[in-house]
Design a protein around this motif. Sequence first.
Motif, short mmCIF file in Angstrom:
data_model
loop_
_atom_site.label_atom_id
_atom_site.label_comp_id
_atom_site.label_asym_id
_atom_site.label_seq_id
_atom_site.Cartn_x
_atom_site.Cartn_y
_atom_site.Cartn_z
N LEU A 54 -7.74 -3.43 -3.96
CA LEU A 54 -8.12 -4.55 -4.43
C LEU A 54 -7.25 -5.89 -4.80
O LEU A 54 -7.30 -6.97 -4.65
CB LEU A 54 -9.02 -4.47 -5.79
CG LEU A 54 -10.16 -3.64 -5.30
CD1 LEU A 54 -11.20 -3.45 -6.51
CD2 LEU A 54 -10.96 -3.99 -4.19
N ASN A 55 -5.99 -5.18 -5.36
CA ASN A 55 -4.80 -6.15 -5.67
C ASN A 55 -4.28 -6.77 -4.40
O ASN A 55 -3.89 -7.75 -4.53
CB ASN A 55 -3.94 -5.42 -6.62
CG ASN A 55 -4.07 -4.93 -7.98
OD1 ASN A 55 -5.15 -5.71 -8.66
ND2 ASN A 55 -3.87 -4.11 -8.58
N PHE A 56 -4.01 -5.74 -3.40
CA PHE A 56 -3.45 -6.33 -2.35
C PHE A 56 -4.30 -7.23 -1.57
O PHE A 56 -3.87 -8.37 -1.06
CB PHE A 56 -3.14 -5.31 -1.37
CG PHE A 56 -2.58 -5.41 -0.07
CD1 PHE A 56 -1.05 -5.69 -0.04
CD2 PHE A 56 -3.20 -5.87 1.30
CE1 PHE A 56 -0.44 -6.17 1.28
CE2 PHE A 56 -2.45 -6.06 2.22
CZ PHE A 56 -1.21 -6.41 2.33
N GLY B 194 4.20 -4.99 1.30
CA GLY B 194 3.19 -4.30 2.09
C GLY B 194 2.80 -2.98 1.48
O GLY B 194 2.76 -2.64 0.25
N PHE B 195 1.86 -2.30 2.28
CA PHE B 195 0.99 -1.17 2.06
C PHE B 195 0.75 -0.21 2.93
O PHE B 195 0.86 -0.47 4.04
CB PHE B 195 -0.42 -2.00 1.62
CG PHE B 195 -1.25 -1.37 0.72
CD1 PHE B 195 -2.37 -0.64 1.45
CD2 PHE B 195 -1.41 -1.33 -0.67
CE1 PHE B 195 -3.30 0.13 0.60
CE2 PHE B 195 -2.23 -0.69 -1.24
CZ PHE B 195 -3.37 0.05 -0.81
N ALA B 196 0.56 0.92 2.45
CA ALA B 196 0.24 2.19 3.64
C ALA B 196 -0.87 3.05 2.95
O ALA B 196 -1.00 3.22 1.67
CB ALA B 196 1.38 3.10 3.66
N VAL C 271 2.74 -6.67 5.40
CA VAL C 271 2.36 -6.02 6.58
C VAL C 271 1.88 -4.60 6.06
O VAL C 271 2.30 -3.70 5.27
CB VAL C 271 3.39 -5.84 7.61
CG1 VAL C 271 2.80 -4.96 8.77
CG2 VAL C 271 3.96 -6.96 7.83
N ILE C 272 0.64 -4.14 6.64
CA ILE C 272 0.06 -2.61 6.21
C ILE C 272 -0.11 -1.87 7.28
O ILE C 272 0.01 -2.21 8.63
CB ILE C 272 -1.38 -2.85 5.60
CG1 ILE C 272 -2.51 -3.35 6.49
CG2 ILE C 272 -1.06 -3.88 4.36
CD1 ILE C 272 -3.93 -3.19 6.00
N ALA C 273 -0.35 -0.42 6.88
CA ALA C 273 -0.71 0.39 7.85
C ALA C 273 -1.88 1.16 7.01
O ALA C 273 -1.82 1.78 6.33
CB ALA C 273 0.36 1.61 8.21
N SER C 274 -2.89 0.58 7.55
CA SER C 274 -4.19 0.86 6.76
C SER C 274 -4.75 2.39 6.84
O SER C 274 -5.74 2.59 5.92
CB SER C 274 -5.39 0.06 7.45
OG SER C 274 -5.88 0.38 8.62
N HIS C 275 -4.56 2.89 8.17
CA HIS C 275 -5.09 4.46 8.12
C HIS C 275 -4.02 5.31 8.80
O HIS C 275 -4.32 5.58 10.21
CB HIS C 275 -6.52 4.72 8.49
CG HIS C 275 -6.51 3.95 9.96
ND1 HIS C 275 -6.35 2.60 10.19
CD2 HIS C 275 -7.18 4.20 11.10
CE1 HIS C 275 -6.68 2.21 11.47
NE2 HIS C 275 -7.25 3.12 12.04
#
Length: 272
Positions: free
Chosen positions: A264-266, A155-157, A125-129
Amino acid sequence: EILTAIREDAAESRHLRIVRNMAEAEQALRDGKFYTFIGIEGLDVIGDDLDKLDMLYDFGARHADLTWNGANAFGTGLRGDPDRGLTELGKKAVRKIQEKGMILDTCHNNDKTFWDIIDVAVGPVIASHSDCRDMCNVPRNLTDDMLRALRATDGFAAVNSYGEFAHIEPAKRTVDELARHVAHMVEIMDIDHVGLGFDFIEFFGTEALNACSFVDGADAQLLSPTPSVIGMRDASEIPNFLEALKRVGFNEGEVKKLARDNWLNFIRRVVG
């Protein structure tokens, strides 16, 4: 209407290509093109018909956020009822988005919807911004516990360039302050799970900017004259921010990871 506009704009552009996976993105680069993935910021557009997500996916959408700032059939945004979170249909949407290999985004959701998504999600799950609530206490930002929860999903932030999310005081909404948000995210999540999610809206009119604002009432004077952080008013000034990252201690290789490689990896891992 939006899908038609996307098709027509893409057909007219000699420089931009819409892509659906990393193989197409890499081919676009070899062909000398800019590339973009289509994302959906709020599923309001499909009402309560989750089957329409298939149509959006077939069109090319590879990212979805359940809500914008209001409530809909799937969940609740930041300006909705704080006690209303993910609906039963929203739980199905979370599962479907991840089963289809789309990026699931939590930005603009209220805290209850965020945590409901974390409970239901079976993949990253991400929080993109969004920025860090520990450093700027506005509801669009992420608490340290939220950052840890995203990390736990693998995930990613990604940090947002919108000034109100960088610092409560307009004079301190700078590229250097935003770089400190990145450093804080990295401290919590580690560098492989952090990136840049700029939200340039310098072209918006006053009415639209007010709709995006989280400052009102007696605090209205805190609004900055420009929406983005000082030193990076639009995309042309991104190099200023990359230099700010170096000033807070990131080396060239780390800046490259934050600016490009981590995303890009994500995308490669989730979308394919």
